[in-house]
Scaffold this active site. Structure first.
Site, PDB file in Angstrom:
ATOM      1  N   ASP A 210      44.126  38.266  36.394  1.00 18.42           N
ATOM      2  CA  ASP A 210      45.157  38.825  35.522  1.00 18.42           C
ATOM      3  C   ASP A 210      46.500  38.843  36.262  1.00 18.42           C
ATOM      4  OD1 ASP A 210      45.653  40.320  33.006  1.00 18.42           O
ATOM      5  OD2 ASP A 210      46.197  41.941  34.354  1.00 18.42           O
ATOM      6  N   GLU A 260      33.181  30.830  50.256  1.00 17.05           N
ATOM      7  CA  GLU A 260      31.883  31.180  50.862  1.00 17.05           C
ATOM      8  C   GLU A 260      30.763  31.148  49.831  1.00 17.05           C
ATOM      9  OE1 GLU A 260      31.872  34.814  53.160  1.00 17.05           O
ATOM     10  OE2 GLU A 260      33.988  34.515  53.632  1.00 17.05           O
TER      11      GLU A 260
HETATM   12  C1  NOJ Z   1      47.539  40.271  30.894  1.00 16.87           C
HETATM   13  C2  NOJ Z   1      46.388  40.605  30.010  1.00 16.87           C
HETATM   14  O1  NOJ Z   1      45.919  39.443  29.400  1.00 16.87           O
HETATM   15  C3  NOJ Z   1      46.900  41.634  29.037  1.00 16.87           C
HETATM   16  O2  NOJ Z   1      45.998  41.868  27.980  1.00 16.87           O
HETATM   17  C4  NOJ Z   1      47.212  42.885  29.789  1.00 16.87           C
HETATM   18  O3  NOJ Z   1      47.787  43.840  28.910  1.00 16.87           O
HETATM   19  C5  NOJ Z   1      48.199  42.620  30.918  1.00 16.87           C
HETATM   20  N1  NOJ Z   1      47.893  41.426  31.660  1.00 16.87           N
HETATM   21  C6  NOJ Z   1      48.219  43.763  31.890  1.00 16.87           C
HETATM   22  O4  NOJ Z   1      47.021  43.785  32.608  1.00 16.87           O
END
Ligand code: NOJ
Length: 525
Positions: A210, A260
């Site tokens: 993310d 790894e």
């Molecule tokens: C990207 C994620 O896909 C989204 O759903 C989220 O709100 C933000 N990052 C923050 O984590």
């Protein structure tokens, strides 16, 4: 009994041409009747996913969380939230998915934690325990700089000291309940490594990272160009919140751990449109794959789509990594709606499915895309996305693309849940879009996807990694896979055009008299 972690991981580069399927866990299938999807619900539907033909799943966060951003606010990255099940349920899912020939990849949320993470509660209680986050004194009466939150409003919130006096401000690029971590802190790095190993030992095949272009921040936290706002792709304007050079060191750390575990991979969520800067994330000691969001951002226009494809191919080639295609995810409007909704939106989305699944490299499908689901216009009372609240209701947020999937029957919740209500209301007219109805209909969008995925996996025409472009009538394009010879033609104009010569493998709509109708694509060999 064999534990999930004992399942031998496939050491090959299985991900290079894989079809991934994103499961938005809350909305896929609910096993226990609380109206929210869960891990056992996914396990119950593995037969469906095998029938669809996907190679791997990406599960959105199911970790312990107060759900302020539906799980992207993680309180404990090494446990399952009771809403979704428990660690045993996770192990059962991994082991049975592997038995169905489906790999499991999971989300990793390293940019921030929940405000209920023990580190943050410690930080609020004790000024000496704040180094794992980004706390700064204010500038005058205001926040330390002018950064804005991606969800709207300032990216800073001031805390009160334990004695009630005004304290410093902490950074949150997203919701106020998602404090950004300080990646200069060794414990933050060590904790990520522990999390990676924890899930790898349980048998996962990879991670989606993310905000992979976030995490590192410039030490002096300079102001951003206010014109950069939150507009994706405005990289000519100075935006120090993202894509700081320090981020690559973090990806190298991730890669060292993954190396790894043969066969384990990582894909980054990288909202960076500059080809050269995006390619940096895909260097041999960094991420295996990076989402390229150009297809999501492009309108249904042959020239713009072609430019998007060419740019993605160029980035991938520069990085010697496979291109990674996606038309939608849980953060953007569904493509049926983006392309105009109604019959036309559906036709265009079907055409784009062939454009996407015909391309070389990796495809990420978003659950419900294979059913041709549109966005749902939800009433105000149903909206839950923090984006809606932080923008004072100006941005209706992302719930419209997150409505639970319709499985069977004629009434909501359409087999999604054994209960009666669902976390977001499901439209009555989705009765015609259920998996059950579409499986019986050879012309359904689900049948189109099944057929296309099957051909993509098995037909020799899909060999090779390079494309060439053919001349095509105005408003159309035609590409050919150099290796196997697959030709894909898209007609995004408003008049029918003659089909090029060749045997038809699959078309997104009925063809007649050797013509390709508007809003239609075809595969030929
Ligand atoms: C990207 C994620 O896909 C989204 O759903 C989220 O709100 C933000 N990052 C923050 O984590």
């Amino acid at each position: 009994m064999r534990r999930a972690g004992d399942t031998p991981r496939d050491a090959s580069d299985w991900w290079r041409d894989a079809t991934f399927y994103q499961v938005y866990v809350r909305s896929f299938a609910d096993s226990d009747g609380d109206g929210v999807g869960d891990l056992d619900g996914i396990r119950d539907r593995l037969g469906y996913l095998e029938l669809l033909g996907v190679d791997a799943l990406w599960l959105t966060p199911f970790f312990r969380s107060p759900m302020a951003d539906h799980g992207y606010d993680v309180a404990d990255p090494r446990d399952v939230d009771p809403l979704f099940g428990d660690l045993d349920a996770f192990d059962r899912l991994v082991s049975e998915a592997h038995a169905h020939g489906i790999k499991i990849t999971i989300d990793l949320v390293p940019n921030h934690t929940s405000d209920e993470h023990v580190w943050f509660t410690e930080a609020l209680a004790d000024p000496r325990a704040r180094d794992r986050y980004i706390f700064r004194p204010g500038r005058g009466d205001g926040p330390p700089n002018n950064w804005v939150s991606v969800f709207g409003g300032s990216a800073w919130t001031q805390v009160a000291e334990p004695d009630g006096t005004p304290g410093p401000w902490y950074l949150h690029l997203f919701d106020v309940r998602q404090p950004d971590l300080n990646w200069e802190h060794p414990e933050v790095r060590a904790d990520l490594e522990q999390t990676l190993r924890f899930w790898l030992a349980r048998g996962v095949d990879g991670f989606r990272i993310d905000v992979a272009h976030g995490m590192a921040k410039p030490a002096d936290l300079p102001d951003m160009d206010p014109r950069a706002g939150n507009t994706i792709g405005q990289h000519d304007l100075y935006d120090p919140r993202f894509d700081d050079d320090g981020v690559h060191d973090i990806h190298r750390l991730v890669r060292r751990v993954l190396d790894e575990y043969p066969g384990a991979m990582a894909v980054g969520e990288i909202w960076v449109t500059d080809n050269e800067r995006l390619a940096r994330y895909l260097r041999p000691d960094e991420l295996h794959l990076g989402f390229n969001f150009r297809l999501v951002l492009a309108p249904f226009d042959a020239a713009e789509l072609r430019t998007a494809i060419e740019a993605s191919l160029a980035t991938a080639a520069a990085a010697q990594a496979p291109p990674t295609w996606t038309l939608s995810n849980h953060d953007v409007a569904r493509e049926v709606t983006r392309y105009g909704d109604g019959h036309q939106g559906e036709q265009r989305a079907r055409a784009m499915a062939l454009v996407e699944l015909g391309l070389p490299g990796v495809v990420y499908l978003y659950n419900g895309e294979e059913l041709g689901l549109p966005n749902v216009a939800l009433p105000d009372w149903a909206i839950q996305d923090p984006k809606y609240f932080r923008s004072g209701g100006q941005d209706r947020g992302r719930d419209g693309c997150r409505v639970p999937l319709p499985w069977e029957g004629g009434e909501p919740p359409f087999g999604f849940s054994p209960g009666t209500s669902t976390w977001l209301p499901m439209p009555q007219d989705w009765a015609k879009l259920t998996v059950e109805r579409q499986l019986e209909d050879a012309d359904s969008t689900l049948s189109l996807y099944r057929h296309a995925i099957e051909l993509r996996k098995s037909h020799a025409a899909f060999a090779g990694t390079e494309l060439e472009w053919y001349g095509a009538p105005a408003g159309c394009f035609a590409y050919r896979r150099k290796g196997g010879g697959l030709v894909c033609v898209l007609n995004a104009s408003d008049t029918a055009v003659p089909l090029p010569p060749g045997e038809i493998l699959l078309a997104s709509d009925a063809l007649a008299d050797g013509m390709l109708p508007p809003d239609t694509a075809v595969w030929l060999v």
